[in-house]
Design a protein around this motif. Structure first.
Motif, mmCIF file in Angstrom:
data_model
loop_
_atom_site.group_PDB
_atom_site.id
_atom_site.type_symbol
_atom_site.label_atom_id
_atom_site.label_comp_id
_atom_site.label_asym_id
_atom_site.label_seq_id
_atom_site.Cartn_x
_atom_site.Cartn_y
_atom_site.Cartn_z
ATOM 1 N N HIS A 1 -19.769 5.431 0.658
ATOM 2 C CA HIS A 1 -20.649 4.152 0.731
ATOM 3 C C HIS A 1 -20.042 3.037 1.468
ATOM 4 O O HIS A 1 -20.679 2.395 2.068
ATOM 5 C CB HIS A 1 -20.740 3.633 -0.820
ATOM 6 N N LYS A 2 -18.674 2.783 1.461
ATOM 7 C CA LYS A 2 -17.922 1.894 2.129
ATOM 8 C C LYS A 2 -18.131 2.205 3.802
ATOM 9 O O LYS A 2 -18.239 1.128 4.563
ATOM 10 C CB LYS A 2 -16.294 2.137 1.857
ATOM 11 N N MET A 3 -18.087 3.481 4.241
ATOM 12 C CA MET A 3 -18.343 3.745 5.638
ATOM 13 C C MET A 3 -19.809 3.328 5.998
ATOM 14 O O MET A 3 -20.178 2.755 7.001
ATOM 15 C CB MET A 3 -17.960 5.194 5.997
ATOM 16 N N LEU A 4 -20.662 3.523 5.250
ATOM 17 C CA LEU A 4 -22.181 3.497 5.239
ATOM 18 C C LEU A 4 -22.301 2.032 5.286
ATOM 19 O O LEU A 4 -22.935 1.229 6.409
ATOM 20 C CB LEU A 4 -23.019 4.100 4.101
ATOM 21 N N ASP A 5 -21.702 1.154 4.446
ATOM 22 C CA ASP A 5 -21.726 -0.456 4.660
ATOM 23 C C ASP A 5 -21.023 -1.018 6.023
ATOM 24 O O ASP A 5 -21.384 -1.925 6.679
ATOM 25 C CB ASP A 5 -20.907 -1.054 3.584
ATOM 26 N N ALA A 6 -19.960 -0.017 6.662
ATOM 27 C CA ALA A 6 -19.365 -0.355 8.061
ATOM 28 C C ALA A 6 -20.171 0.049 8.993
ATOM 29 O O ALA A 6 -19.950 0.021 10.100
ATOM 30 C CB ALA A 6 -18.049 0.299 8.185
ATOM 31 N N GLY A 7 -21.334 0.818 8.671
ATOM 32 C CA GLY A 7 -22.475 1.203 9.879
ATOM 33 C C GLY A 7 -22.141 2.598 10.133
ATOM 34 O O GLY A 7 -22.581 3.079 11.370
ATOM 35 N N ALA B 1 -11.828 3.160 13.696
ATOM 36 C CA ALA B 1 -11.534 1.858 13.001
ATOM 37 C C ALA B 1 -12.159 1.563 11.700
ATOM 38 O O ALA B 1 -11.371 0.921 10.710
ATOM 39 C CB ALA B 1 -11.798 0.936 14.335
ATOM 40 N N ALA B 2 -13.304 1.953 11.583
ATOM 41 C CA ALA B 2 -14.056 1.776 10.328
ATOM 42 C C ALA B 2 -13.299 2.454 9.266
ATOM 43 O O ALA B 2 -13.098 2.027 8.137
ATOM 44 C CB ALA B 2 -15.477 2.182 10.508
ATOM 45 N N ALA B 3 -13.007 3.579 9.471
ATOM 46 C CA ALA B 3 -12.349 4.552 8.413
ATOM 47 C C ALA B 3 -11.030 3.866 8.122
ATOM 48 O O ALA B 3 -10.539 3.740 6.863
ATOM 49 C CB ALA B 3 -12.012 6.183 8.780
ATOM 50 N N SER B 4 -10.003 3.358 9.097
ATOM 51 C CA SER B 4 -8.881 2.749 8.802
ATOM 52 C C SER B 4 -9.064 1.637 7.869
ATOM 53 O O SER B 4 -8.369 1.309 6.911
ATOM 54 C CB SER B 4 -8.295 2.491 10.073
ATOM 55 N N ARG B 5 -10.153 0.653 7.881
ATOM 56 C CA ARG B 5 -10.509 -0.256 7.196
ATOM 57 C C ARG B 5 -10.841 0.104 5.758
ATOM 58 O O ARG B 5 -10.480 -0.542 4.814
ATOM 59 C CB ARG B 5 -11.643 -1.307 7.782
ATOM 60 N N MET C 1 -9.913 0.845 -0.030
ATOM 61 C CA MET C 1 -9.881 1.889 -1.193
ATOM 62 C C MET C 1 -8.444 1.689 -1.628
ATOM 63 O O MET C 1 -8.406 1.902 -2.960
ATOM 64 C CB MET C 1 -10.299 3.030 -0.397
ATOM 65 N N ALA C 2 -7.458 1.723 -0.889
ATOM 66 C CA ALA C 2 -6.214 1.886 -1.335
ATOM 67 C C ALA C 2 -5.627 0.554 -2.090
ATOM 68 O O ALA C 2 -4.823 0.605 -3.111
ATOM 69 C CB ALA C 2 -5.010 2.012 -0.084
ATOM 70 N N LYS C 3 -6.269 -0.509 -1.981
ATOM 71 C CA LYS C 3 -6.020 -1.749 -2.502
ATOM 72 C C LYS C 3 -6.479 -1.724 -3.999
ATOM 73 O O LYS C 3 -6.260 -2.335 -4.808
ATOM 74 C CB LYS C 3 -6.359 -3.064 -1.748
ATOM 75 N N ASP C 4 -7.709 -0.915 -4.191
ATOM 76 C CA ASP C 4 -8.556 -0.775 -5.262
ATOM 77 C C ASP C 4 -8.034 0.410 -6.308
ATOM 78 O O ASP C 4 -8.513 0.490 -7.273
ATOM 79 C CB ASP C 4 -9.877 -0.768 -5.050
ATOM 80 N N GLU D 1 -1.169 1.312 6.186
ATOM 81 C CA GLU D 1 0.078 1.719 5.211
ATOM 82 C C GLU D 1 -0.767 1.573 3.653
ATOM 83 O O GLU D 1 -1.428 0.374 3.320
ATOM 84 C CB GLU D 1 0.941 0.479 5.272
ATOM 85 N N ILE D 2 -0.596 2.378 2.890
ATOM 86 C CA ILE D 2 -1.252 2.654 1.695
ATOM 87 C C ILE D 2 -0.070 2.281 0.660
ATOM 88 O O ILE D 2 0.930 2.725 0.462
ATOM 89 C CB ILE D 2 -1.665 3.986 1.437
ATOM 90 N N PRO D 3 -0.482 1.100 -0.232
ATOM 91 C CA PRO D 3 0.511 0.697 -1.316
ATOM 92 C C PRO D 3 0.858 1.801 -2.172
ATOM 93 O O PRO D 3 -0.064 2.683 -2.535
ATOM 94 C CB PRO D 3 0.066 -0.482 -1.719
ATOM 95 N N ALA D 4 2.076 1.549 -2.611
ATOM 96 C CA ALA D 4 2.474 2.708 -3.813
ATOM 97 C C ALA D 4 1.733 2.152 -4.758
ATOM 98 O O ALA D 4 1.524 1.275 -5.321
ATOM 99 C CB ALA D 4 4.204 2.329 -3.942
ATOM 100 N N GLU D 5 1.780 3.235 -5.846
ATOM 101 C CA GLU D 5 1.271 3.227 -7.194
ATOM 102 C C GLU D 5 2.352 1.966 -7.915
ATOM 103 O O GLU D 5 3.430 2.121 -7.621
ATOM 104 C CB GLU D 5 1.469 4.316 -8.048
ATOM 105 N N PRO D 6 1.487 1.287 -8.624
ATOM 106 C CA PRO D 6 2.277 0.215 -9.166
ATOM 107 C C PRO D 6 3.325 0.936 -10.362
ATOM 108 O O PRO D 6 2.958 1.834 -11.072
ATOM 109 C CB PRO D 6 1.515 -0.644 -10.050
ATOM 110 N N SER D 7 4.646 0.281 -10.340
ATOM 111 C CA SER D 7 5.636 0.951 -11.279
ATOM 112 C C SER D 7 5.241 0.457 -12.929
ATOM 113 O O SER D 7 4.752 -0.744 -12.890
ATOM 114 C CB SER D 7 6.841 0.785 -10.806
#
Length: 108
Positions: A31-37, A64-68, A73-76, A100-106
């Motif tokens: 759905h996020k990719m669809l929103d990105a066209g 580029a869209a997949a990277s965004r 998604m990684a932030k969420d 860069e995908i953030p680590a799981e919160p400790s």
């Protein structure tokens, strides 16, 4: 060529492993990719195809869209180390800058 998307820490080697993939995460990506066209097949079990109609510009736009989308998604989400490592590895294979995908919160 043809490709598939699979959301798990490792590449599946059997039908049972494919069925264990994270279908909810795939749906969020779709759905996020669809929103990105960018339109992918709407099922986690369908193949994608690249044809001669897809030139460098379309492929670059998709990457580029997949990277965004992956970054958003990684932030969420809490993303396990194994998936972060695999994402960086695959980005290197594809010749793109890894998101860069953030680590799981400790917990603490």
């Amino acid at each position: 060529g043809m490709f598939g998307l699979y959301f798990d820490a490792k590449v599946p080697t059997s039908y049972a492993e494919v069925m264990q993939g994270d279908k909810e995460r795939f749906n969020r990506f779709f759905h996020k990719m669809l929103d990105a066209g960018v339109y992918f097949a709407p099922s986690a079990f369908e193949a994608g195809f690249v044809s001669s109609a897809h030139g460098d510009a379309e492929i670059d736009q998709t990457i580029a869209a997949a990277s965004r989308v992956f970054a958003a998604m990684a932030k969420d989400e809490k993303v396990p180390q194994s998936i972060r490592s695999r994402a960086r590895q695959m980005a290197g294979v594809m010749g793109i800058d890894a998101v860069e995908i953030p680590a799981e919160p400790s917990e603490g």
